[in-house]
Design an enzyme around this catalytic site. Structure first.
Site, short mmCIF file in Angstrom:
data_model
loop_
_atom_site.label_atom_id
_atom_site.label_comp_id
_atom_site.label_asym_id
_atom_site.label_seq_id
_atom_site.Cartn_x
_atom_site.Cartn_y
_atom_site.Cartn_z
N GLU A 43 35.00 34.09 31.52
CA GLU A 43 33.67 34.66 31.82
C GLU A 43 33.37 35.83 30.88
O GLU A 43 32.23 36.06 30.50
CB GLU A 43 33.60 35.09 33.29
CG GLU A 43 33.46 33.87 34.20
CD GLU A 43 34.07 34.01 35.57
OE1 GLU A 43 34.30 35.14 36.03
OE2 GLU A 43 34.33 32.96 36.20
N GLU B 277 43.58 28.62 31.65
CA GLU B 277 42.47 28.33 32.56
C GLU B 277 41.45 27.44 31.86
O GLU B 277 40.60 27.95 31.12
CB GLU B 277 41.79 29.65 32.96
CG GLU B 277 42.69 30.60 33.71
CD GLU B 277 41.88 31.53 34.60
OE1 GLU B 277 42.17 31.55 35.79
OE2 GLU B 277 40.95 32.19 34.11
N ASN C 122 41.96 37.07 41.22
CA ASN C 122 40.87 37.71 40.47
C ASN C 122 39.64 37.73 41.37
O ASN C 122 39.00 36.70 41.58
CB ASN C 122 40.61 36.88 39.20
CG ASN C 122 39.37 37.34 38.45
OD1 ASN C 122 38.83 38.42 38.72
ND2 ASN C 122 38.92 36.52 37.50
N HIS D 153 39.37 36.72 29.90
CA HIS D 153 38.92 35.72 30.89
C HIS D 153 37.72 34.96 30.31
O HIS D 153 36.91 35.52 29.57
CB HIS D 153 38.52 36.43 32.19
CG HIS D 153 38.27 35.47 33.31
ND1 HIS D 153 37.07 34.81 33.46
CD2 HIS D 153 39.08 35.02 34.31
CE1 HIS D 153 37.16 34.01 34.52
NE2 HIS D 153 38.36 34.12 35.05
N SER E 35 40.29 26.56 40.07
CA SER E 35 40.16 25.91 41.39
C SER E 35 41.49 25.65 42.08
O SER E 35 41.69 24.59 42.69
CB SER E 35 39.34 24.62 41.26
OG SER E 35 38.05 24.90 40.78
N LYS F 136 36.83 39.02 40.87
CA LYS F 136 35.56 39.02 40.11
C LYS F 136 34.62 40.10 40.69
O LYS F 136 35.10 41.11 41.18
CB LYS F 136 34.92 37.63 40.10
CG LYS F 136 35.92 36.55 39.71
CD LYS F 136 35.28 35.27 39.35
CE LYS F 136 36.35 34.22 39.12
NZ LYS F 136 35.85 33.01 38.52
N GLY G 106 35.97 27.72 39.04
CA GLY G 106 34.87 27.84 39.99
C GLY G 106 34.10 26.55 40.20
O GLY G 106 33.03 26.55 40.79
C1 PEP Z 1 39.34 32.51 37.68
O1 PEP Z 1 38.28 33.06 37.73
O2 PEP Z 1 40.25 32.99 36.99
C2 PEP Z 1 39.53 31.29 38.45
C3 PEP Z 1 40.57 30.55 38.20
O3 PEP Z 1 38.55 30.97 39.38
P1 PEP Z 1 38.60 29.78 40.46
O4 PEP Z 1 39.94 29.81 41.13
O5 PEP Z 1 37.48 30.08 41.40
O6 PEP Z 1 38.40 28.50 39.71
#
Ligand code: PEP
Length: 251
Positions: free
Chosen positions: A98, A168, A9, A96, A214, A11, A174
């Site tokens: 976000e 997630e 992703n 997601h 992460s 973003k 992040g």
């Molecule tokens: C994401 O945005 O779906 C995600 C898992 O981000 P990150 O790997 O940076 O934690």
């Protein structure tokens, strides 16, 4: 045996030139041998067309990061499922965290988007996850159950076969804080049980459940070796070809 799916992703990152550089390195770095995992990139809308051209002939598939559930009309700033399909997308990330926390998306809206994606022949990567406060107050399973039930409301077992679920934990996205393999496995197993109760054992056994939060080359192998973890949704680490390739190789 379920397939392993690694999705990146991007973003709100990468202009056209940066997208081209990243995809060239990624395609070049992928093993020419048959790989036992599926690789998806989800660039921003502005890079979808370019990306579709650059991944032609490679094993990489294309996804978008969001869409609206209406077909067309006065929805300034939105993009439809058929527009995504037209650029060559096979997947779309929906729900997601976000989108939920920054843009106020609720389960009901996410459910409408999932239904529209499916009827437009796009495969949803449906994200669920609890916040740190929710985990600390011991309501993780309750939150996940609500998101899974409402997000998948009204879908058939056949629909479910086209969906990937991404677990997630919001506190791991992040932040550099990864869920331990045990913490992740526990929730993945719980999600599979929810699917089994809501649909069938066979549907639960088939569905791909990715972990996201992460994921990096050095923790991917341990996470992916858990029984119910079938892939990763990767944010930060997919922005560099070397680290995304590291995760793909771990898979
Ligand atoms: C994401 O945005 O779906 C995600 C898992 O981000 P990150 O790997 O940076 O934690």
């Amino acid at each position: 045996m379920r397939r392993i799916v690694i999705a990146g992703n991007w973003k709100m990152n990468n202009n056209l030139e940066e997208s081209q550089n990243l995809i060239s390195k990624l395609v070049e770095g992928l093993s020419k041998d048959k790989m036992n995992c599926e690789v998806i990139i989800c660039p921003p809308y502005t890079s979808l067309s370019l990306s579709a051209n650059l991944i032609k002939g490679s094993m990489v598939k294309l996804g978008a990061q969001n869409m609206y559930f209406e077909e067309s009309g006065a929805f300034t700033g939105e993009i439809s499922a058929s527009m995504l399909k037209g650029t060559g997308c096979e997947y779309v990330i929906l729900g997601h965290s976000e989108r939920r926390s920054i843009f106020g998306e609720k389960d009901e809206l996410i459910n409408k988007k999932i239904k529209k994606a499916l009827s437009s022949d796009l495969k949803p990567i449906f994200c669920v996850g609890e916040t740190l406060a929710e985990r600390e107050s011991g309501v993780t399973n309750e939150i996940i159950k609500g998101q899974v039930h409402e997000g998948l409301n009204g879908l058939s077992e056949n629909d479910l076969g086209k969906i990937i679920i991404a677990y997630e934990p919001v506190w791991a996205i992040g932040t550099g804080k990864t869920a331990t393999p045990n913490q992740a496995q526990e929730v993945h197993e719980f999600i599979r049980k929810l699917i089994s109760d809501k649909f069938s054992f066979a549907a639960a056994d088939r569905i791909v459940i990715q972990y996201g939060g992460s994921v990096k080359p050095d923790n991917a192998k341990e996470l992916l070796s858990q029984k119910d973890i079938d892939g990763a949704l990767v944010g930060g680490a997919c922005l560099k070809a070397e680290s995304f390739l590291g995760i793909i190789n771990a898979a």
